[in-house]
Structures are given as C-alpha cells and as structure tokens.
Design a protein around this motif. Structure first.
Motif, PDB file in Angstrom:
ATOM      1  N   LEU A  16      36.152  50.931  39.185  1.00 20.97           N
ATOM      2  CA  LEU A  16      34.905  50.256  39.555  1.00 20.97           C
ATOM      3  C   LEU A  16      34.791  48.886  38.901  1.00 20.97           C
ATOM      4  O   LEU A  16      34.311  47.927  39.529  1.00 20.97           O
ATOM      5  N   LYS A  17      35.247  48.760  37.680  1.00 15.81           N
ATOM      6  CA  LYS A  17      35.208  47.459  36.996  1.00 15.81           C
ATOM      7  C   LYS A  17      36.091  46.437  37.710  1.00 15.81           C
ATOM      8  O   LYS A  17      35.685  45.296  37.943  1.00 15.81           O
ATOM      9  N   ILE A  18      37.298  46.851  38.066  1.00 16.26           N
ATOM     10  CA  ILE A  18      38.219  45.931  38.746  1.00 16.26           C
ATOM     11  C   ILE A  18      37.714  45.611  40.147  1.00 16.26           C
ATOM     12  O   ILE A  18      37.806  44.465  40.604  1.00 16.26           O
ATOM     13  N   ALA A  19      37.144  46.598  40.825  1.00 22.83           N
ATOM     14  CA  ALA A  19      36.579  46.355  42.156  1.00 22.83           C
ATOM     15  C   ALA A  19      35.418  45.372  42.082  1.00 22.83           C
ATOM     16  O   ALA A  19      35.262  44.522  42.967  1.00 22.83           O
ATOM     17  N   ALA A  20      34.604  45.467  41.043  1.00 25.67           N
ATOM     18  CA  ALA A  20      33.470  44.545  40.888  1.00 25.67           C
ATOM     19  C   ALA A  20      33.952  43.114  40.661  1.00 25.67           C
ATOM     20  O   ALA A  20      33.395  42.167  41.231  1.00 25.67           O
ATOM     21  N   VAL A  21      34.991  42.941  39.857  1.00 22.57           N
ATOM     22  CA  VAL A  21      35.556  41.600  39.632  1.00 22.57           C
ATOM     23  C   VAL A  21      36.127  41.055  40.942  1.00 22.57           C
ATOM     24  O   VAL A  21      35.897  39.894  41.295  1.00 22.57           O
ATOM     25  N   ALA A  22      36.862  41.894  41.675  1.00 24.76           N
ATOM     26  CA  ALA A  22      37.450  41.457  42.944  1.00 24.76           C
ATOM     27  C   ALA A  22      36.372  41.090  43.955  1.00 24.76           C
ATOM     28  O   ALA A  22      36.491  40.083  44.663  1.00 24.76           O
ATOM     29  N   ARG A  47      40.205  34.132  52.981  1.00 24.07           N
ATOM     30  CA  ARG A  47      39.007  34.349  52.166  1.00 24.07           C
ATOM     31  C   ARG A  47      39.026  35.696  51.447  1.00 24.07           C
ATOM     32  O   ARG A  47      38.305  35.903  50.486  1.00 24.07           O
ATOM     33  N   LEU A  48      39.861  36.605  51.892  1.00 21.84           N
ATOM     34  CA  LEU A  48      40.011  37.909  51.239  1.00 21.84           C
ATOM     35  C   LEU A  48      41.109  37.908  50.168  1.00 21.84           C
ATOM     36  O   LEU A  48      41.425  38.950  49.606  1.00 21.84           O
ATOM     37  N   LEU A  49      41.668  36.757  49.875  1.00 19.04           N
ATOM     38  CA  LEU A  49      42.746  36.622  48.898  1.00 19.04           C
ATOM     39  C   LEU A  49      42.448  37.267  47.540  1.00 19.04           C
ATOM     40  O   LEU A  49      43.319  37.927  46.978  1.00 19.04           O
ATOM     41  N   PRO A  50      41.242  37.145  46.974  1.00 20.02           N
ATOM     42  CA  PRO A  50      40.983  37.784  45.673  1.00 20.02           C
ATOM     43  C   PRO A  50      41.038  39.310  45.691  1.00 20.02           C
ATOM     44  O   PRO A  50      41.080  39.935  44.632  1.00 20.02           O
ATOM     45  N   PHE A  55      44.002  45.712  45.473  1.00 23.51           N
ATOM     46  CA  PHE A  55      44.814  46.639  46.247  1.00 23.51           C
ATOM     47  C   PHE A  55      46.153  46.919  45.559  1.00 23.51           C
ATOM     48  O   PHE A  55      46.658  48.038  45.623  1.00 23.51           O
ATOM     49  N   LEU A  56      46.706  45.929  44.885  1.00 24.00           N
ATOM     50  CA  LEU A  56      47.900  46.182  44.077  1.00 24.00           C
ATOM     51  C   LEU A  56      47.605  47.202  42.983  1.00 24.00           C
ATOM     52  O   LEU A  56      48.409  48.101  42.722  1.00 24.00           O
ATOM     53  N   TYR A  57      46.452  47.061  42.352  1.00 26.10           N
ATOM     54  CA  TYR A  57      46.033  48.010  41.321  1.00 26.10           C
ATOM     55  C   TYR A  57      45.939  49.422  41.900  1.00 26.10           C
ATOM     56  O   TYR A  57      46.441  50.383  41.317  1.00 26.10           O
ATOM     57  N   VAL A  58      45.310  49.555  43.049  1.00 22.56           N
ATOM     58  CA  VAL A  58      45.126  50.867  43.663  1.00 22.56           C
ATOM     59  C   VAL A  58      46.467  51.491  44.048  1.00 22.56           C
ATOM     60  O   VAL A  58      46.702  52.674  43.798  1.00 22.56           O
ATOM     61  N   PHE A  59      47.354  50.689  44.638  1.00 17.34           N
ATOM     62  CA  PHE A  59      48.609  51.238  45.133  1.00 17.34           C
ATOM     63  C   PHE A  59      49.678  51.403  44.052  1.00 17.34           C
ATOM     64  O   PHE A  59      50.719  51.999  44.313  1.00 17.34           O
TER      65      PHE A  59
END
Length: 91
Positions: A16-22, A47-50, A55-59
């Motif tokens: 959740l922390k990483i998703a919030a930053v992204a 515009r979705l670049l960040p 997604f790298l983190y998730v995968f």
C-alpha cells in the motif's frame, strides 16, 4: 471500557505504501505535463510511466532481491522515473 485503541493503529502494508507513492507520482506527473509544461499531446501510456516500478515490485515478489527490496528503494525508483520522464518533456 479499555483504553487500548488497537483499531486506531492499523499497520499499513508495504504494498500500500508503494502503491500510494506510485499513484501520487502518476497524478503529479500528469498535472505537471498538462499545466506546468503545456505538453497536452502526451500519450496516455506515457502518463502512466510512474506506475512501472510498482508493477515491477508486484511481479518480482517471488524473487529474492535481498537488501534492495525495501519500500524506500521502490519509492525512490518511482520518483526517479517520474523526474526522468518530466526531464524528457522539459527539454
């Protein structure tokens, strides 16, 4: 009544922390491109670049990245990619 407010201190997961930053970087990236740099013809995918580091983190959850796999490192990577993307359109 107990004075222990355990419900008020719910731990926040790393995901959740990483998703919030992204998410924050994605919104900021889009707003700066549109209003700060007047780059209105930027593709939706750009515009979705960040979101790429998220997604790298998730995968890569199944891969042991050792001491590099921290919330701080993934957040810094997200910020760097956002800044590099802004720099590309600012020049």
């Amino acid at each position: 009544m107990s004075t222990n407010d355990s419900a008020a201190t719910i731990p926040v997961s790393d995901d959740l922390k990483i998703a919030a930053v992204a998410a924050g970087c994605t919104v900021a990236f889009t707003l700066v491109l549109r209003f700060g740099l007047a780059a209105r013809n930027v593709s939706f995918l750009v515009r979705l670049l960040p979101l790429v580091p998220y997604f790298l983190y998730v995968f890569t959850r199944r891969i042991d990245l050792g001491s590099l796999d921290t919330v701080r490192n993934w957040s810094v990577l997200t910020l760097l990619i956002t800044i590099i993307g802004l720099g590309f359109y600012a020049i």
